[in-house]
Design an enzyme around this catalytic site. Structure first.
Site, mmCIF file in Angstrom:
data_model
loop_
_atom_site.group_PDB
_atom_site.id
_atom_site.type_symbol
_atom_site.label_atom_id
_atom_site.label_comp_id
_atom_site.label_asym_id
_atom_site.label_seq_id
_atom_site.Cartn_x
_atom_site.Cartn_y
_atom_site.Cartn_z
ATOM 1 C CB ALA A 297 45.940 50.053 47.021
ATOM 2 C CD GLU B 212 47.324 57.911 39.859
ATOM 3 O OE1 GLU B 212 48.370 57.272 40.039
ATOM 4 O OE2 GLU B 212 46.211 57.510 40.243
ATOM 5 C CB ILE C 195 43.033 42.900 42.778
ATOM 6 C CG1 ILE C 195 44.544 42.998 42.606
ATOM 7 C CG2 ILE C 195 42.563 43.893 43.830
ATOM 8 C CD1 ILE C 195 45.021 44.318 42.026
ATOM 9 C CG ASP D 274 45.301 53.864 46.491
ATOM 10 O OD1 ASP D 274 45.829 54.564 47.376
ATOM 11 O OD2 ASP D 274 45.936 53.043 45.810
ATOM 12 C CB THR E 207 42.025 50.096 45.107
ATOM 13 O OG1 THR E 207 41.262 48.913 44.809
ATOM 14 C CG2 THR E 207 41.601 50.643 46.465
ATOM 15 C CB SER E 208 41.089 49.652 39.546
ATOM 16 O OG SER E 208 41.548 48.989 38.394
ATOM 17 N NE ARG E 209 46.454 51.527 36.070
ATOM 18 C CZ ARG E 209 47.083 50.902 37.059
ATOM 19 N NH1 ARG E 209 46.660 51.029 38.309
ATOM 20 N NH2 ARG E 209 48.128 50.136 36.803
ATOM 21 C CG HIS F 130 48.807 54.634 42.716
ATOM 22 N ND1 HIS F 130 48.283 54.967 41.498
ATOM 23 C CD2 HIS F 130 49.058 53.300 42.647
ATOM 24 C CE1 HIS F 130 48.230 53.904 40.716
ATOM 25 N NE2 HIS F 130 48.684 52.866 41.397
#
Length: 336
Positions: free
Chosen positions: A301, A267, A159, A262, A236-238, A299
Site C-alpha cells: 500500500a 508477514e 490515512i 495488505d 492496510t494497517s497492521r 505490504h
C-alpha cells in the site's frame, strides 16, 4: 560529522530502498545496506556506526537494543510510521533515540485500500485473467454499486482521513471511530460513532489504526458476529489487528463476504521475499489465499514514488537533526 556518526546501517533492504536513499543522500552519509532483517543474530553486521535504519518487520527488542548500545549506536531510525516492533522502554533504558516517519504519503495507503475494495467488488483481477485466456463470459463477476453503501473507518489519522475523502467521493455514507473526533472530517459529513456501531452498520470496514494492546485482534469472533452478513473487511494497517483464525471461520460460514489484506500477522516470514520456489509452511496464509473472495497484497500500500521519496527525505532529516542534537520539526516523529 566524523566517520562513526556518518554511517547508517539499513536492514530489511530492498532494491528500491537503495535507489531512493542513495538518490536523496545529500549529506553524504555512508550507507550500509543489508537484505537481512535486524534481530539478535544479525546485530553483528553493524560496524562503526551510530545509526540503524529499520523497517516494519525488523526485530528491535530489548536484546537487540542492548547489543546496539554496546556497539555505540545512538539512533534507531524507522523508515515507516508504525513502531510496534520496537521496545521503546528498552530504548529509554539504554539511552537510544528512536524516530520514525509519521506521515509520508497518506494518499498512497488510502488509495490502495480503495483499490482493494474495487478489485474485490468488481473482480477486475479475475476478469483480467479470463480475457487473457479468451474467456469473455461475465458469469461470476457480479459486483455491487459502491454508491450509497456505508463504509466504516477505524482510525482517523492522516490515512484514515484521506480514505474518508475518497469514500465520500464515491457517494458512500462514511462512519468513523477514533478516540478523538476529527473536526475536519465532521465538516466533510463523516459521522463519528461507537466501535459497536461501526461493526453493526457498515457494509465495508477499513482499518487505519495503529497496533497496540487496545487494538490487537480488534477483528475477532465477537466483533465479526456483530457485523452485517457478507461484510467486506479491508486491512492496510497492521496484521495484528485481525485474529486470523476467526476471519477464516467468518469466510467459511459466509459472514465475511470479502477480505482484502495488505498486511498479515505473520508477514515477517513471508512478505518482501520471492518464495515462488518454496513450500510455504504457514497454513493460515495458504488457507486465506484459497478463498476466491480474498485479496492479499504483500505490504504494497505504501509503495509509490511519492511515498518512497518522502520516506527517504524525512528519515535523513530526522537523523541529521538528532546527530546535531537539534529538535525534530515534527514532534510525532520522535518516539524516544
Amino acid at each position: 560529522m566524523n566517520s562513526v556518526t556518518n554511517k547508517i546501517a539499513f536492514f530489511s533492504t530492498q532494491p528500491y530502498d537503495k535507489v531512493f536513499f542513495n538518490k536523496y543522500n545529500e549529506s553524504g552519509f555512508q550507507l550500509d545496506f543489508f537484505e537481512t532483517q535486524l534481530n539478535p543474530q544479525t546485530v553483528i553486521l553493524i560496524e562503526n556506526g551510530s545509526v540503524v535504519c529499520v523497517f516494519v518487520n525488523d526485530m528491535v527488542n530489548e536484546e537487540v537494543i542492548r547489543q546496539l548500545a554496546e556497539k555505540k549506536v545512538k539512533i534507531i531510525a524507522l523508515r515507516c510510521a508504525g513502531f510496534n516492533n520496537v521496545d521503546l522502554e528498552a530504548a529509554k533504558k539504554y539511552n537510544l533515540k528512536v524516530c520514525r516517519v509519521p506521515a509520508y504519503s497518506p494518499q498512497a495507503v488510502a488509495e490502495h485500500a480503495m483499490a482493494m475494495i474495487l478489485t474485490l467488488n468488481r473482480k477486475t483481477h479475475k476478469a483480467y485473467n479470463r480475457v487473457r485466456e479468451q474467456n469473455f463470459s461475465l458469469n461470476g463477476l457480479l459486483g455491487f454499486d459502491l454508491f450509497g453503501k456505508t463504509i466504516g473507518i477505524i482510525g482517523t489519522g492522516n490515512i484514515g482521513k484521506a480514505f474518508a475523502k475518497i469514500a465520500s467521493g464515491f457517494g458512500c455514507k462514511v462512519l468513523a471511530y477514533d478516540i478523538v473526533e476529527n473536526d475536519e472530517m465532521l465538516k466533510d459529513g463523516v459521522s463519528f460513532v461507537g466501535l459497536e456501531d461501526i461493526f453493526k452498520l457498515s457494509d465495508i470496514i477499513s482499518l487505519h489504526c495503529p497496533l497496540n494492546d487496545q487494538t490487537k485482534h480488534l477483528i475477532n469472533k465477537k466483533s465479526i458476529d456483530s457485523m452485517k452478513d457478507s461484510v467486506m473487511i479491508i486491512n492496510t494497517s497492521r496484521g495484528g489487528l485481525i485474529e486470523t483464525a476467526s476471519v477464516i471461520e467468518g469466510l467459511k460460514d459466509g459472514k465475511i463476504g470479502y477480505l482484502g489484506i495488505d498486511v498479515y500477522e505473520q508477514e515477517e516470514k513471508l512478505f518482501f521475499r520471492d518464495l515462488s520456489d518454496d513450500i510455504i509452511q504457514d497454513d493460515a496464509i495458504q488457507r486465506l489465499m484459497s478463498f476466491p473472495n480474498v485479496l492479499v497484497t504483500a505490504h504494497q500500500a505504501f509503495f509509490t514514488n511519492e511515498a518512497l521519496t518522502q520516506i527517504a527525505l524525512v528519515t535523513f532529516g530526522n537523523i541529521e537533526s538528532l546527530l546535531l542534537d537539534n529538535d525534530i520539526e515534527n514532534k510525532s516523529a520522535l518516539l524516544v
